[in-house]
Design an enzyme around this catalytic site. Sequence first.
Site, PDB file in Angstrom:
ATOM      1  N   HIS A  14      35.793  -9.367 -69.334  1.00  0.00           N
ATOM      2  CA  HIS A  14      36.114 -10.944 -69.523  1.00  0.00           C
ATOM      3  C   HIS A  14      37.031 -10.977 -70.619  1.00  0.00           C
ATOM      4  CE1 HIS A  14      32.459 -11.853 -66.841  1.00  0.00           C
ATOM      5  NE2 HIS A  14      33.563 -11.597 -66.194  1.00  0.00           N
ATOM      6  N   SER A  74      22.586 -11.747 -66.353  1.00  0.00           N
ATOM      7  CA  SER A  74      21.959 -12.590 -65.326  1.00  0.00           C
ATOM      8  C   SER A  74      22.415 -12.458 -64.108  1.00  0.00           C
ATOM      9  CB  SER A  74      21.856 -14.118 -65.699  1.00  0.00           C
ATOM     10  OG  SER A  74      23.341 -14.627 -65.765  1.00  0.00           O
TER      11      SER A  74
HETATM   12  P1  OAD Z   1      23.807 -15.008 -69.299  1.00  0.00           P
HETATM   13  O1  OAD Z   1      23.728 -15.883 -70.499  1.00  0.00           O
HETATM   14  O2  OAD Z   1      24.079 -15.488 -68.103  1.00  0.00           O
HETATM   15  O3  OAD Z   1      22.510 -13.971 -69.122  1.00  0.00           O
HETATM   16  C1  OAD Z   1      22.079 -13.372 -70.387  1.00  0.00           C
HETATM   17  C2  OAD Z   1      20.790 -12.111 -69.791  1.00  0.00           C
HETATM   18  O4  OAD Z   1      20.511 -11.711 -71.028  1.00  0.00           O
HETATM   19  C3  OAD Z   1      19.671 -12.974 -69.325  1.00  0.00           C
HETATM   20  O5  OAD Z   1      19.308 -12.272 -68.189  1.00  0.00           O
HETATM   21  C4  OAD Z   1      18.525 -12.985 -70.468  1.00  0.00           C
HETATM   22  O6  OAD Z   1      17.403 -12.619 -69.861  1.00  0.00           O
HETATM   23  C5  OAD Z   1      18.999 -11.491 -71.074  1.00  0.00           C
HETATM   24  N1  OAD Z   1      18.599 -11.353 -72.302  1.00  0.00           N
HETATM   25  C6  OAD Z   1      18.454 -12.243 -73.455  1.00  0.00           C
HETATM   26  N2  OAD Z   1      17.941 -11.716 -74.494  1.00  0.00           N
HETATM   27  C7  OAD Z   1      17.907 -10.298 -74.355  1.00  0.00           C
HETATM   28  C8  OAD Z   1      17.721  -9.072 -75.089  1.00  0.00           C
HETATM   29  N3  OAD Z   1      17.424  -9.118 -76.326  1.00  0.00           N
HETATM   30  N4  OAD Z   1      18.235  -7.976 -74.565  1.00  0.00           N
HETATM   31  C9  OAD Z   1      18.395  -7.876 -73.305  1.00  0.00           C
HETATM   32  N5  OAD Z   1      18.703  -8.996 -72.465  1.00  0.00           N
HETATM   33  C10 OAD Z   1      18.498 -10.028 -72.978  1.00  0.00           C
HETATM   34  O7  OAD Z   1      24.786 -13.721 -69.841  1.00  0.00           O
HETATM   35  P2  OAD Z   1      25.938 -12.702 -68.932  1.00  0.00           P
HETATM   36  O8  OAD Z   1      25.123 -12.398 -67.644  1.00  0.00           O
HETATM   37  O9  OAD Z   1      26.594 -11.949 -69.683  1.00  0.00           O
HETATM   38  O10 OAD Z   1      32.278 -14.938 -69.071  1.00  0.00           O
HETATM   39  O11 OAD Z   1      26.969 -13.900 -68.403  1.00  0.00           O
HETATM   40  C11 OAD Z   1      28.183 -13.438 -67.603  1.00  0.00           C
HETATM   41  C12 OAD Z   1      29.502 -14.285 -68.131  1.00  0.00           C
HETATM   42  O12 OAD Z   1      29.383 -15.619 -68.150  1.00  0.00           O
HETATM   43  C13 OAD Z   1      29.974 -14.078 -69.389  1.00  0.00           C
HETATM   44  O13 OAD Z   1      30.470 -12.736 -69.471  1.00  0.00           O
HETATM   45  C14 OAD Z   1      30.941 -15.131 -69.566  1.00  0.00           C
HETATM   46  C15 OAD Z   1      29.815 -16.231 -68.970  1.00  0.00           C
HETATM   47  O14 OAD Z   1      30.689 -16.975 -68.161  1.00  0.00           O
HETATM   48  C16 OAD Z   1      33.125 -15.520 -69.547  1.00  0.00           C
HETATM   49  O15 OAD Z   1      33.144 -15.938 -70.680  1.00  0.00           O
HETATM   50  C17 OAD Z   1      34.569 -15.087 -68.885  1.00  0.00           C
END
Ligand code: OAD
Length: 234
Positions: free
Chosen positions: A105, A180
Amino acid sequence: MKKIMISTGAGMSAESGMPTYRDAGGLWENYPVMQVASHEGYLRDPALIHEFYSNMRQKLAGGIEPNEAHKMLAGLEGEFDVEIITQNVDDLHERAGSHNVLHLHGELMKVRSVTHPERVYTLPSDELSDKGLVTTVDTVDPYGDHVRPHIVFFGEDVPNFTPAVDLVRQADVFVVIGTSLVVYPAAALLNYVRGGVPVYYIDPKPVPVPPSVHVIAKKASEGVRDLIEALRKG
Ligand code: OAD
């Protein structure tokens, strides 16, 4: 050497103090997603986009450090052939010492020319009219072209998805950490893992995944410790 492919999301950097996107207190809570993270939003209000990413950039450079989990993954490189495919735009894997990091990203510390996207600049850059970490709609490169954050917005292509799929197809072990799994195509990487390859998913609040996936419902630092133990046994 065994090939370990690791796909990371915002949860990977949560313990470093980088906010995730969709958890309570996440990045999207104070900013409408479609304004700061979509191609349409960028066209509508580029000044807001520059402000949002400049703020994040300053936060990242102003004391956010790799956490234990980043460091443990970097340390695995001596034992395994490790490739990291990250949805994160921070540079914490690199700063922890990981050498093979593919950003799906984009990268927060980079901007690129609007008209010549192959011209990418790492901030701070003497080549730009604004020499610090903050860019605006007036920031231009040495050719006089405006720059924009080197971020993949919703509605834009994900050029590194194809190389990511190639990596996932080679995996002897596939690991997913802190995502997520709602944003495509990144979430679809799981579908390219070869049959029989062990898959681990580390997340304190894991979303439903196929029963064959080994779920480690812990935060990244604790989960990566368990993972390394399992890898060494296997
Ligand atoms: P999310 O905010 O959707 O999800 C974050 C995940 O991290 C959740 O499942 C939480 O349970 C988990 N989490 C929280 N604290 C944690 C910890 N200490 N250790 C491990 N896991 C933990 O973020 P992403 O799935 O990364 O894209 O989101 C995907 C994309 O959405 C991002 O790359 C971004 C956004 O749109 C762009 O900016 C293009």
